[in-house]
Design a protein around this motif. Structure first.
Motif, mmCIF file in Angstrom:
data_model
loop_
_atom_site.group_PDB
_atom_site.id
_atom_site.type_symbol
_atom_site.label_atom_id
_atom_site.label_comp_id
_atom_site.label_asym_id
_atom_site.label_seq_id
_atom_site.Cartn_x
_atom_site.Cartn_y
_atom_site.Cartn_z
ATOM 1 N N SER A 1 -4.748 8.358 -8.044
ATOM 2 C CA SER A 1 -4.737 6.949 -7.653
ATOM 3 C C SER A 1 -4.398 6.073 -8.846
ATOM 4 C CB SER A 1 -6.115 6.558 -7.103
ATOM 5 O OG SER A 1 -6.194 5.183 -6.801
ATOM 6 N N GLN B 1 -9.551 -5.061 1.339
ATOM 7 C CA GLN B 1 -10.412 -5.621 0.306
ATOM 8 C C GLN B 1 -11.056 -6.842 0.949
ATOM 9 O OE1 GLN B 1 -12.730 -5.711 -2.223
ATOM 10 N NE2 GLN B 1 -11.136 -4.399 -3.045
ATOM 11 N N GLU C 1 -7.279 1.728 -5.516
ATOM 12 C CA GLU C 1 -6.173 1.724 -4.570
ATOM 13 C C GLU C 1 -6.170 3.051 -3.803
ATOM 14 O OE1 GLU C 1 -3.280 -1.140 -7.279
ATOM 15 O OE2 GLU C 1 -2.440 0.598 -6.237
ATOM 16 N N LYS C 2 -5.166 3.218 -2.960
ATOM 17 C CA LYS C 2 -5.104 4.396 -2.098
ATOM 18 C C LYS C 2 -5.070 5.677 -2.925
ATOM 19 C CE LYS C 2 -0.085 4.146 -1.972
ATOM 20 N NZ LYS C 2 1.115 3.834 -1.146
ATOM 21 N N ILE D 1 -4.156 2.467 5.581
ATOM 22 C CA ILE D 1 -4.346 1.058 5.277
ATOM 23 C C ILE D 1 -5.607 0.884 4.452
ATOM 24 C CG2 ILE D 1 -5.616 0.660 7.437
ATOM 25 C CD1 ILE D 1 -4.290 -2.140 7.578
ATOM 26 N N TYR D 2 -5.624 -0.201 3.643
ATOM 27 C CA TYR D 2 -6.738 -0.472 2.739
ATOM 28 C C TYR D 2 -7.106 -1.942 2.854
ATOM 29 C CZ TYR D 2 -8.138 -2.035 -2.033
ATOM 30 O OH TYR D 2 -8.721 -2.645 -3.110
ATOM 31 N N ALA E 1 -5.168 -5.263 2.033
ATOM 32 C CA ALA E 1 -4.522 -5.332 0.729
ATOM 33 C C ALA E 1 -3.274 -4.457 0.660
ATOM 34 C CB ALA E 1 -5.503 -4.916 -0.356
ATOM 35 N N ASP E 2 -3.234 -3.423 1.490
ATOM 36 C CA ASP E 2 -2.100 -2.497 1.485
ATOM 37 C C ASP E 2 -2.050 -1.815 2.842
ATOM 38 O OD1 ASP E 2 -1.100 0.344 -0.657
ATOM 39 O OD2 ASP E 2 -0.167 -0.575 1.094
ATOM 40 N N ASP E 3 -1.012 -2.091 3.620
ATOM 41 C CA ASP E 3 -0.866 -1.431 4.935
ATOM 42 C C ASP E 3 0.396 -0.577 4.971
ATOM 43 O OD1 ASP E 3 0.441 -4.234 6.926
ATOM 44 O OD2 ASP E 3 1.124 -3.283 5.079
ATOM 45 N N SER E 4 0.841 -0.151 3.790
ATOM 46 C CA SER E 4 2.109 0.560 3.691
ATOM 47 C C SER E 4 2.103 1.932 4.364
ATOM 48 C CB SER E 4 2.495 0.729 2.218
ATOM 49 O OG SER E 4 1.517 1.500 1.541
ATOM 50 N N TYR F 1 -10.971 2.004 3.445
ATOM 51 C CA TYR F 1 -9.693 2.705 3.567
ATOM 52 C C TYR F 1 -9.669 3.490 4.870
ATOM 53 C CZ TYR F 1 -9.753 2.039 -1.536
ATOM 54 O OH TYR F 1 -9.836 1.516 -2.799
#
Lengths: 116, 113
Positions: free
Chosen positions: B93, A50, B99-100, A47-48, A55-58, A33
């Motif tokens: 989370s 995996q 997750e974030k 951003i994250y 997996a998540d760049d929101s 992360y």
């Protein structure tokens, strides 16, 4: 090393320049992360990853920010055309990934980025 | 949209006292609530975490109390010491931390001798 390693620890550059920030996660951690922490605030997600994929760049604020993790270990956060508002501490965290169980995120000490 | 609200912003407690830091969340999908401790120039370090299926968790001198119906949780530090002086962040989370993390704004705690 035993913990998350971030380099450089400090980076000072001029407005408009390009910067790269590196993160070495804890060995074996598949999740990575990036967060940004402004003075007096809590970390904010960017951003994250995996494995090798994002997996998540929101949380990336705009298209000047980009991150990669080509081999599923080390990650690089890249900032183009830096602005003074990008000044902050950039934190990296890593964790194992496992469904149904707590996966604590372990943080590095961050890179303090200053844009003059 | 701030999804985790933390209070107070700062707190001064005498050595041996019990500082209490409170957090409230909005997103009912959150299922993992850690607390982090941060010293100046260092990254956040995990102290203790809780899932919503329990109302209290203790680890050493640190206790989390969790109220699912009120969507609130708090950190208590027993027998506080000057070395506990730091900034404390609550977070939340989904997916048990896979997750974030969404962080609160932090509480600067000072323990005076």
């Amino acid at each position: 090393g035993a913990g998350v390693s971030q380099t450089p620890s400090n980076k000072v550059t001029e407005k408009g320049k390009y910067v790269e920030l590196r993160c070495d996660p804890i060995s074996g951690h598949t999740a990575l992360y990036w967060y940004r922490q402004s003075l007096g605030q809590g970390p904010e997600f960017l951003i994250y990853f995996q494995g090798t994929g994002a997996a998540d760049d929101s949380g990336l604020p705009n298209d000047r920010f980009f991150a990669v993790r080509p081999e599923g270990s080390v990650s690089t956060l890249k900032i183009q055309r830096t602005e003074r508002g990008d000044s902050a501490v950039y934190l990296c965290a890593s964790s194992f990934f496992g469904t149904g169980s707590n996966q604590p995120q372990h943080f590095g000490d961050g890179t303090r980025l200053s844009i003059l | 949209q701030q999804q985790v609200k933390q209070s107070p912003q700062s707190l001064i407690v005498q050595k041996g006292g019990i500082p209490i830091i409170n957090c409230a969340y909005e997103n009912t999908a959150f299922d993992y609530f850690p607390w982090y401790q941060q010293f100046p120039g260092k990254g956040p370090a995990l102290l203790i975490a809780i899932r919503p299926d329990v109302s209290e968790k203790k680890e050493g001198r640190f206790t989390i109390s969790f109220n699912k119906s009120a969507k609130q949780f708090s950190l208590h530090i027993m027998d506080s010491q000057p070395g506990d002086s730091a900034t404390y962040f609550c977070a939340a989370s989904n997916s048990f931390g896979n997750e974030k993390l969404t962080f609160g704004t932090g509480t600067r705690l000072t323990i005076i001798p």
